[in-house]
Design a protein around this motif. Structure first.
Motif, PDB file in Angstrom:
ATOM      1  N   TYR A 101      61.424 163.882  22.263  1.00 46.90           N
ATOM      2  CA  TYR A 101      60.551 163.384  23.612  1.00 46.90           C
ATOM      3  C   TYR A 101      59.787 164.761  23.979  1.00 46.90           C
ATOM      4  O   TYR A 101      58.648 164.515  24.510  1.00 46.90           O
ATOM      5  N   ASP A 102      60.577 165.642  24.161  1.00 45.71           N
ATOM      6  CA  ASP A 102      60.204 167.081  24.709  1.00 45.71           C
ATOM      7  C   ASP A 102      59.256 167.692  23.666  1.00 45.71           C
ATOM      8  O   ASP A 102      58.785 168.918  23.958  1.00 45.71           O
ATOM      9  N   ALA A 103      59.594 167.642  22.083  1.00 47.41           N
ATOM     10  CA  ALA A 103      59.118 168.627  21.346  1.00 47.41           C
ATOM     11  C   ALA A 103      57.543 168.582  21.330  1.00 47.41           C
ATOM     12  O   ALA A 103      56.828 167.625  21.644  1.00 47.41           O
ATOM     13  N   GLU A 104      56.912 169.526  20.870  1.00 45.83           N
ATOM     14  CA  GLU A 104      55.527 169.722  20.547  1.00 45.83           C
ATOM     15  C   GLU A 104      55.073 168.786  19.437  1.00 45.83           C
ATOM     16  O   GLU A 104      54.124 168.122  19.598  1.00 45.83           O
ATOM     17  N   ARG A 105      55.845 168.587  18.294  1.00 42.50           N
ATOM     18  CA  ARG A 105      55.573 167.670  17.447  1.00 42.50           C
ATOM     19  C   ARG A 105      56.027 166.194  17.639  1.00 42.50           C
ATOM     20  O   ARG A 105      57.308 166.052  18.000  1.00 42.50           O
ATOM     21  N   PRO A 106      55.185 165.192  17.736  1.00 44.84           N
ATOM     22  CA  PRO A 106      55.668 163.988  17.942  1.00 44.84           C
ATOM     23  C   PRO A 106      56.423 163.319  16.892  1.00 44.84           C
ATOM     24  O   PRO A 106      56.016 163.660  15.788  1.00 44.84           O
ATOM     25  N   GLU A 107      57.113 162.042  16.978  1.00 49.80           N
ATOM     26  CA  GLU A 107      57.722 161.420  16.009  1.00 49.80           C
ATOM     27  C   GLU A 107      56.295 160.348  15.521  1.00 49.80           C
ATOM     28  O   GLU A 107      56.006 159.591  16.307  1.00 49.80           O
ATOM     29  N   LEU A 108      56.137 160.387  14.156  1.00 51.88           N
ATOM     30  CA  LEU A 108      55.054 159.793  13.687  1.00 51.88           C
ATOM     31  C   LEU A 108      55.685 158.916  12.335  1.00 51.88           C
ATOM     32  O   LEU A 108      56.456 159.714  11.676  1.00 51.88           O
ATOM     33  N   PHE A 109      55.612 157.563  12.240  1.00 50.81           N
ATOM     34  CA  PHE A 109      56.343 157.109  10.912  1.00 50.81           C
ATOM     35  C   PHE A 109      55.052 156.201  10.488  1.00 50.81           C
ATOM     36  O   PHE A 109      54.458 155.682  10.887  1.00 50.81           O
ATOM     37  N   PHE A 110      55.076 155.786   9.049  1.00 49.79           N
ATOM     38  CA  PHE A 110      54.431 154.903   8.439  1.00 49.79           C
ATOM     39  C   PHE A 110      55.015 153.446   8.691  1.00 49.79           C
ATOM     40  O   PHE A 110      56.323 153.284   8.614  1.00 49.79           O
ATOM     41  N   LYS A 111      54.157 152.402   9.271  1.00 50.46           N
ATOM     42  CA  LYS A 111      54.632 151.332   9.620  1.00 50.46           C
ATOM     43  C   LYS A 111      54.348 150.208   8.725  1.00 50.46           C
ATOM     44  O   LYS A 111      55.097 149.364   8.331  1.00 50.46           O
ATOM     45  N   SER A 112      53.028 150.204   8.027  1.00 55.03           N
ATOM     46  CA  SER A 112      52.719 148.856   7.180  1.00 55.03           C
ATOM     47  C   SER A 112      51.573 149.226   6.499  1.00 55.03           C
ATOM     48  O   SER A 112      50.661 149.852   6.960  1.00 55.03           O
ATOM     49  N   THR A 113      51.628 148.547   5.329  1.00 50.23           N
ATOM     50  CA  THR A 113      50.158 148.362   4.572  1.00 50.23           C
ATOM     51  C   THR A 113      49.694 147.117   5.162  1.00 50.23           C
ATOM     52  O   THR A 113      50.287 146.378   5.897  1.00 50.23           O
ATOM     53  N   ALA A 114      47.934 147.240   5.221  1.00 49.27           N
ATOM     54  CA  ALA A 114      47.303 145.917   5.606  1.00 49.27           C
ATOM     55  C   ALA A 114      47.930 144.371   5.181  1.00 49.27           C
ATOM     56  O   ALA A 114      48.148 143.620   6.041  1.00 49.27           O
ATOM     57  N   GLN A 115      48.387 144.519   3.977  1.00 49.21           N
ATOM     58  CA  GLN A 115      48.667 143.100   3.771  1.00 49.21           C
ATOM     59  C   GLN A 115      50.059 142.686   4.201  1.00 49.21           C
ATOM     60  O   GLN A 115      50.155 141.411   4.276  1.00 49.21           O
ATOM     61  N   ARG A 116      50.780 143.575   4.992  1.00 51.38           N
ATOM     62  CA  ARG A 116      52.003 143.140   5.442  1.00 51.38           C
ATOM     63  C   ARG A 116      51.892 142.649   6.863  1.00 51.38           C
ATOM     64  O   ARG A 116      52.705 142.062   7.559  1.00 51.38           O
ATOM     65  N   VAL A 117      50.551 143.043   7.520  1.00 56.79           N
ATOM     66  CA  VAL A 117      50.152 142.713   8.793  1.00 56.79           C
ATOM     67  C   VAL A 117      50.114 141.517   9.145  1.00 56.79           C
ATOM     68  O   VAL A 117      49.202 140.766   8.561  1.00 56.79           O
ATOM     69  N   SER A 118      50.865 140.845  10.251  1.00 53.63           N
ATOM     70  CA  SER A 118      50.424 139.604  10.915  1.00 53.63           C
ATOM     71  C   SER A 118      49.444 139.728  11.923  1.00 53.63           C
ATOM     72  O   SER A 118      49.070 140.996  12.408  1.00 53.63           O
ATOM     73  N   GLY A 119      48.880 138.648  12.682  1.00 48.14           N
ATOM     74  CA  GLY A 119      47.696 138.417  13.526  1.00 48.14           C
ATOM     75  C   GLY A 119      48.031 137.511  14.777  1.00 48.14           C
ATOM     76  O   GLY A 119      49.185 136.900  14.770  1.00 48.14           O
ATOM     77  N   HIS A 120      47.271 137.483  15.752  1.00 43.42           N
ATOM     78  CA  HIS A 120      47.292 136.784  16.604  1.00 43.42           C
ATOM     79  C   HIS A 120      47.409 135.218  16.366  1.00 43.42           C
ATOM     80  O   HIS A 120      46.703 134.770  15.363  1.00 43.42           O
ATOM     81  N   GLY A 121      48.331 134.542  16.894  1.00 36.65           N
ATOM     82  CA  GLY A 121      48.568 133.082  16.778  1.00 36.65           C
ATOM     83  C   GLY A 121      49.466 133.015  15.549  1.00 36.65           C
ATOM     84  O   GLY A 121      49.842 131.543  14.902  1.00 36.65           O
ATOM     85  N   ARG A 122      50.117 134.203  14.871  1.00 38.72           N
ATOM     86  CA  ARG A 122      50.774 133.953  13.428  1.00 38.72           C
ATOM     87  C   ARG A 122      52.398 134.237  13.658  1.00 38.72           C
ATOM     88  O   ARG A 122      52.640 135.042  14.620  1.00 38.72           O
ATOM     89  N   GLU A 123      53.111 134.290  12.521  1.00 38.51           N
ATOM     90  CA  GLU A 123      54.459 134.470  12.805  1.00 38.51           C
ATOM     91  C   GLU A 123      54.699 135.842  12.575  1.00 38.51           C
ATOM     92  O   GLU A 123      54.153 136.580  11.865  1.00 38.51           O
ATOM     93  N   ALA A 182      52.259 143.430  13.752  1.00 36.05           N
ATOM     94  CA  ALA A 182      51.199 142.422  13.798  1.00 36.05           C
ATOM     95  C   ALA A 182      50.025 143.239  14.763  1.00 36.05           C
ATOM     96  O   ALA A 182      50.220 144.069  15.562  1.00 36.05           O
ATOM     97  N   LEU A 183      48.858 142.936  14.479  1.00 37.01           N
ATOM     98  CA  LEU A 183      47.621 143.304  15.162  1.00 37.01           C
ATOM     99  C   LEU A 183      46.709 142.501  15.924  1.00 37.01           C
ATOM    100  O   LEU A 183      46.418 141.215  15.132  1.00 37.01           O
ATOM    101  N   GLY A 184      46.300 142.664  16.895  1.00 40.05           N
ATOM    102  CA  GLY A 184      45.309 141.496  17.546  1.00 40.05           C
ATOM    103  C   GLY A 184      45.230 141.484  18.752  1.00 40.05           C
ATOM    104  O   GLY A 184      45.665 142.344  19.682  1.00 40.05           O
ATOM    105  N   PRO A 185      44.383 140.669  19.479  1.00 33.18           N
ATOM    106  CA  PRO A 185      43.612 139.790  18.603  1.00 33.18           C
ATOM    107  C   PRO A 185      42.360 140.150  18.052  1.00 33.18           C
ATOM    108  O   PRO A 185      41.627 139.719  17.541  1.00 33.18           O
ATOM    109  N   CYS A 186      41.874 141.272  18.748  1.00 33.60           N
ATOM    110  CA  CYS A 186      40.430 141.925  18.321  1.00 33.60           C
ATOM    111  C   CYS A 186      40.509 143.378  18.660  1.00 33.60           C
ATOM    112  O   CYS A 186      41.764 143.995  18.886  1.00 33.60           O
TER     113      CYS A 186
END
Ligand code: DO4
Ligand code: MG
Length: 290
Positions: A101-123, A182-186
């Protein structure tokens, strides 16, 4: 301006009028000055009638992603740091979160490929081998291939608190599985950065009753968006741009875990509301040994 990805292409909503854009999604969004480009659309295009616009908006909206990777920043709000220090106390990893939280370098991590991403109104899914699960509502940046922020969306960084809390090295399993993002709705596109006073709200309903509700503002973030983007792009290239979730600012109390059937509503001012239903992946089996 709001840009929706729909089955028939892209739908731009600007000054209460809607236009269909035929461009390939990746090509459309991965440009410098996306807001300038979109502002010019009404000059040559005919707006949709109210009926056709309503028809599109009542139909399925796709997540506003093409071929991009989704990355995430962590421990960018005090709320996230404190919750994670608590959940990882027994594993001895609490100080990791305090330090990052205090370090200069933030925590960044890989989350998802596009094909695994869900959207608005979905599970979105919870893991069968996880006893403690939460949604994480995160303001999500769309950054073009040159490293410039072009738009904003809502991200749901679904997380297993039991797996991450057991051992911090299990983070990829806590964070990356089918429909854990999930990403959305726009895509909200603006010539100026999104207002830091924008509220982020999370509501979770079970059998139509609110079981959790809280809100805060983007301004409580510890880091600047530019700082996060600079670290992400330092040694990586993203030919069609990239989505970056900027960290959660809301964490339900330790007694709360998601159940299948729960409905999660995330709202960010200027962008809108994304609704997801919680489910188990019907295609996976519980591992016998767990
Ligand atoms: O450190 C683990 C993940 C943190 C995170 O996802 C968040 O703060 O939103
Ligand atoms: Mg997160």
């Amino acid at each position: 301006m709001k840009l929706y990805k729909i089955a028939k292409g892209s739908l731009l909503v600007i000054h209460d009028a809607a236009y269909i854009i035929d461009d390939d999604w990746d090509k459309l969004i991965n440009r410098d000055n996306l807001s300038g480009y979109l502002q010019q659309i009404p000059v040559d295009a005919i707006p949709l009638s109210d009926e056709v616009y309503a028809e599109f908006m009542n139909g399925p909206v796709l997540p506003p992603i093409g071929s991009q990777e989704v990355w995430a920043a962590g421990v960018t709000y005090l709320k996230s740091r404190d919750a994670r220090m608590e959940e990882s106390e027994a594993s001895g990893a609490a100080s990791l979160y305090d330090k990052v939280y205090d370090a200069e370098r933030p925590e960044l991590f890989f989350k998802s490929t596009a094909q695994r991403v869900s959207g608005h109104g979905r599970e979105v899914y919870i893991r069968k081998d996880s006893a403690w699960n939460v949604p994480e509502p995160e303001l999500t940046l769309f950054i073009n291939s040159k490293g410039n922020i072009q738009g904003y969306t809502i991200g749901n960084d679904m997380s297993s608190r039991s797996i991450e809390g057991e051992n911090a090295l299990y983070l990829p399993q806590a964070k990356i599985y089918e429909k854990s993002a999930a990403l959305g709705p726009c895509l909200f596109v603006s010539a100026v950065p999104i207002d830091a006073a924008s509220a982020i709200k999370l509501v979770i309903k079970r059998n139509d009753e609110v079981v959790y509700e809280d809100a805060t503002t983007v301004s409580r973030i510890k880091r600047t968006f530019t700082e996060l983007v600079n670290f992400l792009y330092a040694e990586l290239s993203f030919p069609t741009g990239c989505f970056l979730m900027t960290g959660t600012c809301l964490v339900p109390p330790p007694t709360f875990t998601l159940q299948a059937g729960d409905v999660v509503e995330m709202t960010i001012d200027n962008i809108g509301t994304m609704v997801n239903t919680i489910a188990f992946n019907p295609k996976t089996n519980q591992l016998n040994q767990l």
